[in-house]
Design an enzyme around this catalytic site. Structure first.
Site, PDB file in Angstrom:
ATOM      1  N   ASP A  48      42.802  37.142  40.681  1.00  0.00           N
ATOM      2  CA  ASP A  48      42.491  38.613  40.494  1.00  0.00           C
ATOM      3  C   ASP A  48      41.216  38.255  39.508  1.00  0.00           C
ATOM      4  O   ASP A  48      41.509  37.736  38.417  1.00  0.00           O
ATOM      5  CB  ASP A  48      43.345  39.621  39.957  1.00  0.00           C
ATOM      6  CG  ASP A  48      42.994  40.998  39.994  1.00  0.00           C
ATOM      7  OD1 ASP A  48      42.827  41.739  41.173  1.00  0.00           O
ATOM      8  OD2 ASP A  48      42.358  41.529  38.985  1.00  0.00           O
ATOM      9  N   GLY A  99      39.710  44.116  47.704  1.00  0.00           N
ATOM     10  CA  GLY A  99      39.041  44.556  46.354  1.00  0.00           C
ATOM     11  C   GLY A  99      38.639  43.127  45.970  1.00  0.00           C
ATOM     12  O   GLY A  99      37.892  42.494  46.331  1.00  0.00           O
ATOM     13  N   ASP A 100      39.102  42.750  44.499  1.00  0.00           N
ATOM     14  CA  ASP A 100      38.587  41.494  43.845  1.00  0.00           C
ATOM     15  C   ASP A 100      39.909  40.674  43.787  1.00  0.00           C
ATOM     16  O   ASP A 100      39.925  39.733  42.992  1.00  0.00           O
ATOM     17  CB  ASP A 100      38.104  41.914  42.394  1.00  0.00           C
ATOM     18  CG  ASP A 100      39.241  42.740  41.738  1.00  0.00           C
ATOM     19  OD1 ASP A 100      40.222  43.032  42.141  1.00  0.00           O
ATOM     20  OD2 ASP A 100      38.953  42.763  40.509  1.00  0.00           O
ATOM     21  N   GLU A 101      40.667  40.632  44.812  1.00  0.00           N
ATOM     22  CA  GLU A 101      41.853  39.676  44.973  1.00  0.00           C
ATOM     23  C   GLU A 101      41.714  38.660  45.906  1.00  0.00           C
ATOM     24  O   GLU A 101      41.227  39.049  47.114  1.00  0.00           O
ATOM     25  CB  GLU A 101      43.098  40.507  45.191  1.00  0.00           C
ATOM     26  CG  GLU A 101      43.337  41.397  43.936  1.00  0.00           C
ATOM     27  CD  GLU A 101      44.814  42.342  44.308  1.00  0.00           C
ATOM     28  OE1 GLU A 101      45.162  42.182  45.408  1.00  0.00           O
ATOM     29  OE2 GLU A 101      45.369  43.061  43.430  1.00  0.00           O
TER      30      GLU A 101
END
Length: 577
Positions: A433, A475-477
């Site tokens: 993440d 998302g940002d994962e």
């Protein structure tokens, strides 16, 4: 007394000579008295009955012939004896001894005494058995011929030099609603309109004038006023008063079928040419025909140029499945001939630029000029394949980064877990993440965040092998799947996998910690360079060769990632076993 004996001696010689003449004749000669008793028979008569003259004289017909034959002979004898008239007719005689039946031409005449009274009869029999058999055979053959001609599927006729009919079979007579007897003696003017009769007369005149047989199509109007088409052959028979013999077949239905076939072919050609799909007719060895859509699809200049090609020139050597095109094509054609229809996907190769085009082909078996052939309906799948690829991309890949999405990641993870259980080897999942991502969105907007995520995807891919998978989960994962790690022996492979996963995680952490320079497009304004520092918290877990689902494995890696964040971010943590 001596003079009397001398007078009898020449008379006896004359009688002996006369009997010699009668015995030498081929006919059967006999005499009977008024009671029907034989008084004389020549040698041929005796031989026919198979007995001697002495055995015949003094006996009647009933002694030598069956009752029916004897009755007829006795009736004929009475007629001659009672009327004094000669009779001549055919008669059948059945021998009582050998039961052989013979046919004779019989002439019986009365014999008169010196006073002019009837004293008996004489008979002459000429054996015409073989002649009668020949006549019977001729009659039977004639009847058979008439039966055949009357039942043949066609029209048979004969005309004399006067162009009048001498013979017609039943089919010919029926055509004009008449009997054969009513047609014989008539000419064509009596059977059909003058125009038809005139055309036929011209052909007949040519046959009579040249003696050369003619085969031609004729049109006639039958007895019901219907126009009929004939295919007729006419020839001249010499030795029969130069008679014209004709054999005709009614081809009316065939002509109608031909006309319908022409109309059908015209309709087919219009549909063939108007079709937007490529249509190809071919057989085992040749390309026979195609429409304009085929020429456009395959980059061929003309039909003539197309026919000069072979099917192998319009396909790459190998199909996408890896099979040799020629061998696959043979199997597909055999399936079409066996089942009537066969559908397949294929790759063709344009003739002009060798570009490859995916197509769908429907093969239909047909017969062309009595030979087996195939019709190929070819549909260009380029657009469909593009749409399918787009759908596949949307279903399994992240639209922003181009990386596999969550669905594809879990599909590959399931495969890796299955292989791990079979092989006993370990694999690894890296879950990460981004740190400090939200401030970039807040300060520079989502466009800047999208650019950073795309750069992250590029750096992650650069850290991995080709067989590894990196996916954006949302998302940002991001998640990384390290599969097929074969380093080390089975008993030490877990340690090797752990070390490999640690090395990859370190490379990822170092790569993502490098500064990001983002080029922000401002439309008409100069591009703005935005520099941002961002790191990643990384969690790692191994999946051992035991039963464990993908969701559980990812939760273990996720938990390790949060442990890394809790430890101050930009850290790597391994899940506990």
């Amino acid at each position: 007394m001596q003079d009397c004996d001398e007078a009898k001696r020449p008379l006896g010689s004359q009688l002996h000579a006369l009997r010699g003449v009668l015995d030498g004749l081929g006919a059967l000669i006999f005499t009977k008295d008024r009671h029907g008793i034989y008084t004389y028979a020549n040698q041929r008569f005796c031989e026919t009955l198979g007995t001697s003259l002495e055995a015949i004289i003094g006996r009647s017909s009933a002694d030598f012939f069956d009752a029916d034959t004897a009755g007829r002979l006795q009736s004929d004898d009475r007629q001659v004896l009672e009327t004094g008239c000669r009779i001549s007719h055919r008669e059948l005689r059945l021998s009582k001894d050998n039961h052989e039946q013979r046919c004779y031409l019989a002439v019986k005449a009365p014999v008169f005494d010196a006073d002019g009274h009837i004293s008996g009869l004489s008979g002459v029999l000429i054996d015409i058995t073989e002649h009668a058999r020949t006549e019977q055979q001729l009659r039977e053959n004639q009847q058979l011929l008439m039966m055949v001609l009357d039942n043949v599927d066609g029209f048979v006729f004969m005309k004399g030099p006067d162009r009048r009919y001498r013979y017609v079979n039943r089919a010919f007579a029926d055509l004009f609603l008449r009997s054969a007897e009513a047609v014989v003696g008539q000419d064509d003017n009596a059977l059909m309109p003058a125009e038809d009769a005139h055309r036929i007369r011209e052909i007949d005149d040519k046959v009579f004038a040249t003696g050369v047989p003619i085969a031609v199509e004729e049109q006639i109007t039958d007895g019901q006023g219907q126009l009929r088409h004939w295919w007729v052959k006419k020839l001249l028979l010499h030795g029969h008063g130069d008679a014209l013999l004709g054999f005709a077949t009614d081809i009316t239905e065939l002509k109608a079928a031909e006309e319908e076939l022409k109309r059908s072919e015209a309709r087919f050609r219009v549909l063939f040419e108007a079709s937007h799909e490529a249509l190809v007719v071919f057989d085992e060895a040749h390309l026979i025909d195609c429409n304009q859509s085929t020429l456009d699809l395959l980059g061929v200049s003309s039909r003539e140029a197309f026919r000069s090609l072979t099917a192998s020139m319009l396909a790459p050597r190998f199909q996408p499945c890896g099979g040799v095109s020629s061998k696959l094509a043979a199997r597909h054609m055999e399936a079409a001939r066996r089942n009537g229809h066969h559908q397949l996907e294929w790759t063709v190769q344009r003739h002009d630029n060798q570009a490859r085009i995916p197509v769908e082909v429907t093969l239909s078996a047909l017969e062309l000029d009595g030979r087996p052939a195939l019709l190929a309906t070819i549909r260009d799948l380029t657009e469909r394949k593009r749409y399918e690829e787009q759908i596949h991309q949307l279903a399994y890949y992240d639209a922003l980064t181009g990386l596999p999405n969550r669905r594809l990641f879990f599909d590959r993870l399931a495969q890796s877990l299955a292989r791990s259980q079979r092989s006993g080897r370990h694999g690894a999942i890296i879950y990460l993440d981004l740190d400090n991502f939200k401030p970039l969105n807040d300060r520079h907007g989502h466009r800047a965040g999208d650019l950073l995520l795309q750069e992250v995807a590029s750096r992650l891919s650069a850290c991995l092998r080709e067989e590894d998978t990196v996916a954006r989960l949302g998302g940002d994962e991001f998640a990384v799947l390290l599969a097929q790690i074969d380093d080390g022996q089975p008993d030490s492979q877990r340690d090797a996998t752990l070390q490999h996963a640690r090395d990859v995680a370190e490379r990822i952490r170092d790569a993502l910690a490098q500064p990001y320079v983002l080029a922000m497009d401002k439309g008409d304004a100069p591009t703005e360079q935005v520099e941002h520092h961002c790191s990643a918290s990384v969690g790692v877990t191994l999946f051992p060769p035991c039963e464990m689902d993908g969701e559980a494995m990812l939760r273990r890696a996720d938990a390790a990632m949060y442990a890394a964040k809790a430890a101050g971010r930009n850290q790597i943590r391994f899940a506990e076993d």
